[in-house]
Write an enzyme that holds these catalytic residues in place. Structure first.
Site, short mmCIF file in Angstrom:
data_model
loop_
_atom_site.label_atom_id
_atom_site.label_comp_id
_atom_site.label_asym_id
_atom_site.label_seq_id
_atom_site.Cartn_x
_atom_site.Cartn_y
_atom_site.Cartn_z
N GLY A 119 0.83 -1.19 0.00
CA GLY A 119 0.00 0.00 0.00
C GLY A 119 0.87 1.24 0.00
O GLY A 119 2.10 1.17 0.16
N SER A 120 0.25 2.39 -0.13
CA SER A 120 1.00 3.63 -0.31
C SER A 120 1.86 3.98 0.90
O SER A 120 2.95 4.55 0.77
CB SER A 120 0.03 4.78 -0.61
OG SER A 120 -0.93 4.91 0.44
N GLU A 155 3.49 2.07 2.81
CA GLU A 155 4.65 1.20 3.00
C GLU A 155 5.71 1.40 1.92
O GLU A 155 6.78 0.77 1.98
CB GLU A 155 4.24 -0.29 2.95
CG GLU A 155 3.24 -0.71 4.00
CD GLU A 155 1.82 -0.51 3.54
OE1 GLU A 155 1.34 -1.30 2.72
OE2 GLU A 155 1.20 0.47 3.98
N GLU A 210 -4.92 -9.30 2.61
CA GLU A 210 -4.06 -9.27 3.79
C GLU A 210 -4.22 -10.51 4.68
O GLU A 210 -3.25 -10.94 5.33
CB GLU A 210 -4.32 -8.00 4.59
CG GLU A 210 -3.78 -6.73 3.93
CD GLU A 210 -4.77 -6.07 2.97
OE1 GLU A 210 -5.77 -6.72 2.60
OE2 GLU A 210 -4.53 -4.90 2.57
N HIS A 267 -0.85 -2.91 4.98
CA HIS A 267 -1.24 -1.52 4.80
C HIS A 267 -1.82 -1.00 6.11
O HIS A 267 -2.22 -1.79 6.97
CB HIS A 267 -2.25 -1.43 3.66
CG HIS A 267 -2.44 -0.05 3.11
ND1 HIS A 267 -1.44 0.89 3.09
CD2 HIS A 267 -3.53 0.55 2.55
CE1 HIS A 267 -1.89 1.99 2.55
NE2 HIS A 267 -3.15 1.82 2.21
N HIS A 271 -16.70 -25.75 22.88
CA HIS A 271 -17.32 -25.06 21.74
C HIS A 271 -18.80 -24.81 21.97
O HIS A 271 -19.32 -23.76 21.61
CB HIS A 271 -17.12 -25.88 20.46
CG HIS A 271 -17.59 -25.19 19.22
ND1 HIS A 271 -17.74 -25.84 18.01
CD2 HIS A 271 -17.94 -23.90 18.98
CE1 HIS A 271 -18.16 -24.98 17.10
NE2 HIS A 271 -18.29 -23.80 17.66
N GLY A 275 -10.64 -21.45 15.20
CA GLY A 275 -11.91 -21.57 14.52
C GLY A 275 -12.24 -20.50 13.51
O GLY A 275 -13.28 -20.59 12.84
#
Length: 534
Positions: free
Chosen positions: A28-29, A31, A50, A73, A280, A399
């Site tokens: 992204g800009s 980075e 991502e 980003h 769970h 999960g």
């Protein structure tokens, strides 16, 4: 400040010394300045989303034993990735996550793409997070973050770097190391050993920490010395005990009363490398059968603090097990009854999911690594696909779907040519299907088996537990998974008949690069976590 080094140079030099030269990301800009004069000895692995970047880095970290390096980003990219960060945290996978940020002189104006509270955003599912106050502090903060990520319990860390920091001067980070193995007090280990020696019927519960800490040989030796059966903890993301061993009993169910029933008749319960216990669905009852004592060995101070029963010892496993093996006496106990074998799968069409699993099992190369994400059929899978070696099985212990496919890609990149086999549901694969593109670009030795039962079968089953016969949004139709894979550069085919199953899976396992097989199975939904499901 004159140092002859920039933040960028100091960061890359530290990463080089730490062995983190593979960067997973989606650029992204904010980075871009990180990548100026990108070092030739570093490799950038592009993911198309991502979540895929984080999970692929996690698979790579598992395969190498070192922290994975991720570039995200700013706020939006971090937000996309948080499900995978959550999984990495719960599964104790060490990751160093960099995130871009707008330049420091813009932050007070809340700029486009800026993160308002970057260090807070990924919490509590990172071990450490910071945006350094000064640019020159970034390399030292990175070094601290790496050490935290690699200290048991290992896990992800997060550092936000304003884009103008990368070109600022900074001193290199001095080299240092942290020795992270630690063990419980000898008196505490003696207490555990005395209880095991005096037990009428001890039992061992193995968590993913056993596989993560490469302690399987010691656990097997301890179980054999005690003549104690071994269970794997509920919903474990690893195996941790050879599932063809005479002492292996199976996977404990994530339901309190059912789990306690499995442990009934045992007076001492030894839990290794996991929490006590993962549930769970809700049920009544006690954590343990009446009269049982529990000892819990784990490296996570949080888990040892909030466990509600027993005695917890804060320790890494290998030195603790070595200490126990010096103290535990050889017991003369009869071997347990052999585990009942599952009934043969039904032949014919539509394809029985059990037949698909057994056919795959019979064709697997000896060194294959299984990565599993089929919630609808996980009990069935474990019953029919025994994992017999350390590192041979990976899954999500938390999960959040979308983990398995990119983890499999990263694990394949870290391997030595062994076949990685991702067994994944038709619902699960669509969370991170973009990982197929990265697999194709890298030509990794990956077989993807999509078990297509027409929807979220696990959700339907869990709905029936609470008397919801029809769950809205549980059906998936109209997706041609082989065509989707082909569009992302991965060849594949669809199988709807048992007559094609052997040949299709053999083709997928022998293919030089990645290959996908969609197996259309019977659409009857399983019944999860019933007392008979072993």
């Amino acid at each position: 400040m004159t140092t002859g080094s920039t933040v960028r140079e100091a960061v890359f030099e530290f990463c080089r010394r730490a062995g983190m030269t593979t960067v997973f990301g989606n650029p992204g800009s904010t980075e871009l300045r990180m990548f100026r004069d990108f070092p030739e000895d570093f490799e950038y692995v592009l993911a198309l989303q991502e979540t895929v970047a984080v999970a692929a880095a996690a698979g790579h970290a598992i395969g190498t034993g070192n922290a994975g390096l991720v570039s995200l980003h700013s706020a939006g990219g971090v937000g996309h990735a948080l499900g995978a960060v959550f999984n990495a945290y719960r599964d104790r996978v060490p990751l160093v996550v960099f995130a871009g940020q707008q330049s420091r002189d813009m932050l007070l104006s809340r700029p486009f793409l800026g993160a308002d509270e970057p260090a807070t955003f990924p919490r509590p599912y990172v071990k450490w997070s910071r945006q350094p106050e000064r640019a020159e502090d970034v390399p030292a903060a990175l070094a601290e973050a790496y050490r935290v990520a690699m200290t048991p319990p290992r896990g992800p860390v997060f550092i936000s770097v304003p884009e103008d920091d990368w070109d600022r001067p900074a001193a290199p980070v001095p080299h240092r190391e942290v020795r992270s193995a630690f063990t419980a007090d000898p008196a505490a280990l003696r207490e555990v050993a005395d209880a095991l020696n005096a037990a009428a019927s001890p039992v061992i519960v193995v968590g993913s920490g056993v596989d993560d800490e490469e302690a399987l040989p010691q656990v097997v030796e301890l179980a054999e010395r005690l003549g104690a059966p071994a269970w794997i903890s509920p919903l474990s993301g690893r195996s941790g005990f050879p599932e063809d061993h005479a002492l292996f009993r199976g996977f404990l169910p994530p339901v309190k009363d059912q789990l306690a029933a499995r442990l009934d008749g045992h007076d001492v319960v030894l839990v290794l490398g996991t929490q006590v216990f993962t549930y769970h669905v809700g049920s009544g009852g006690d954590v343990l059968p009446a009269g049982a004592r529990l000892f819990h060995l784990d490296c996570d101070p949080a888990q040892t603090a909030w466990s509600t029963v027993g005695t917890s010892l804060l320790t890494t496993l290998r030195p603790a097990l070595a200490g126990l093996l010096d103290l535990v006496e050889k017991a003369d106990r009869p071997a347990p009854e052999p585990r009942p074998r599952p009934a043969p799968p039904r032949a014919g069409d539509p394809i029985d999911p059990a037949l698909a699993v057994e056919t795959l099992r019979d064709l697997l190369p000896e060194d294959a690594v299984i990565v599993e994400e089929i919630p609808s059929h996980r009990d069935l899978f474990h019953a029919r696909m025994p994992i017999t070696r350390s590192g041979g099985f990976l899954a999500s212990g938390s999960g959040a779907l979308g983990w398995a496919l990119p983890v499999a890609v990263g694990r394949a990149m870290a391997g030595n040519g062994e076949r990685i086999v991702c067994v994944i549901g038709d619902g699960s694969i669509m969370y991170s299907v973009q990982a197929l593109w990265t697999a194709a670009q890298r030509r990794v030795p990956l077989t993807v088996v999509v078990v297509n039962n027409g929807g979220y079968g696990a959700i339907r089953s869990l709905g029936r537990r609470i008397d919801i016969e029809t769950v809205p949004g549980a059906d998936i139709a109209g997706i041609d998974y082989a065509a989707v894979a082909a569009g992302l550069g991965v060849p594949g085919r669809t199988v709807a008949s048992t007559t094609e199953l052997d040949e299709a899976l053999a083709q997928a396992l022998a293919h030089e690069g990645p290959y996908l097989v969609e197996v259309q199975v019977e659409q009857g939904d399983p019944t999860l976590y019933e007392p008979w499901a072993r």
